[in-house]
Structure formats: C-alpha cells, structure tokens
Design a protein around this motif. Structure first.
Motif: not given
Length: 145
Positions: A16-20, A63-71
């Motif tokens: 899943v997408i990660k949250t900052p 809609g791409l932002c940090t965490g979207k790629f589960a990094e």
C-alpha cells in the motif's frame, strides 16, 4: 556525492501507499520501526529519488507524491539506482548499505492498480541498517564508501 531526504514514509501493511511522518527511527537488523516491510532481511529500507517520481509525472500521471511508490525514504540529488550494491550511505544519524537495486513488482500491487505503472521495480533501491538512528526530512544523504 550528496543529496537530501525529502520525506520519511511508513505503512502498517505491505503493498500500500506509505504516509509521510515527521521522523523515523531506523534500527539495526530491522529498518524503520513500525513499518510493514521492516525485519531482519536484506530489504529493510526502500529508497526512491524524486527524480524517478518526476519521470512518472512527465508521462502525464497525476497525483504523485512522496510515499506513493511505497518507498520509506524519498531522496533528491543522488541517482540511487546507479549506486553499486555494497555502497555505504550516511543518512541522517544512520549508516546503511545498499543491498538491492530494483525489485520484481508483485501482481495486484496497490500502487500499480492506482497509478497504472510503477517506477520502484526499476529505480528503487533497498538497504540494510548498519548504524541506527533517526532520519527526518531535510537530513543529508551522503555516499561514504
């Protein structure tokens, strides 16, 4: 070679997408405390450069932002996927070692379903924690070996 941390991201479930978050604690032989991908294995921490995310944006994906790629760590200023395996990185208070470049994307990945594509399998990297400590946005990421 030096860059900086743009975001520290966490999720309680895999795929899943990660949250900052404001900062994360990274433990030896574990990774980011509280993250679903943490554990005593070679892919404790995942990193992806904003440069890679921007490639996806350039394709018209919105809609791409940090965490979207589960990094776990979104970086800027270092071409991560060109670092050789075994490279040591000073990231915030931690020292980490590059253990894998890219990965096989699993079928049904939430990121691929939501976005229609994923850059992580090609340009994301994975590390293991050698020296534990805190990492927060704005911290330096530096190649030390």
């Amino acid at each position: 070679m030096e860059g900086k941390i743009l975001a520290v991201n966490i999720s309680e479930k895999k795929g899943v997408i990660k949250t900052p978050i404001d900062e994360g604690y990274f433990k030896i032989d574990h990774g980011l405390v509280g993250d679903a991908h943490a554990g005593n294995w070679h892919r404790q921490v995942s990193l992806l450069g904003i440069e890679s995310i921007n490639k996806m944006k350039a394709l018209g994906i919105e809609g791409l932002c940090t965490g979207k790629f589960a990094e776990n760590l979104t970086t800027e200023g270092i071409v991560l996927y060109e670092l050789p395996i075994g490279t040591k990185l000073q990231i915030g208070e931690t020292v980490q070692e590059v253990t894998q470049i890219g990965k096989e994307c699993h079928v049904g990945c939430a990121i691929f379903q939501q976005i229609g594509s994923c850059i992580m399998p090609l340009e994301g990297i994975f590390t293991k924690v050698l020296k534990e400590g805190t990492i927060k946005p704005g911290d330096t990421i530096r190649v030390i070996e």
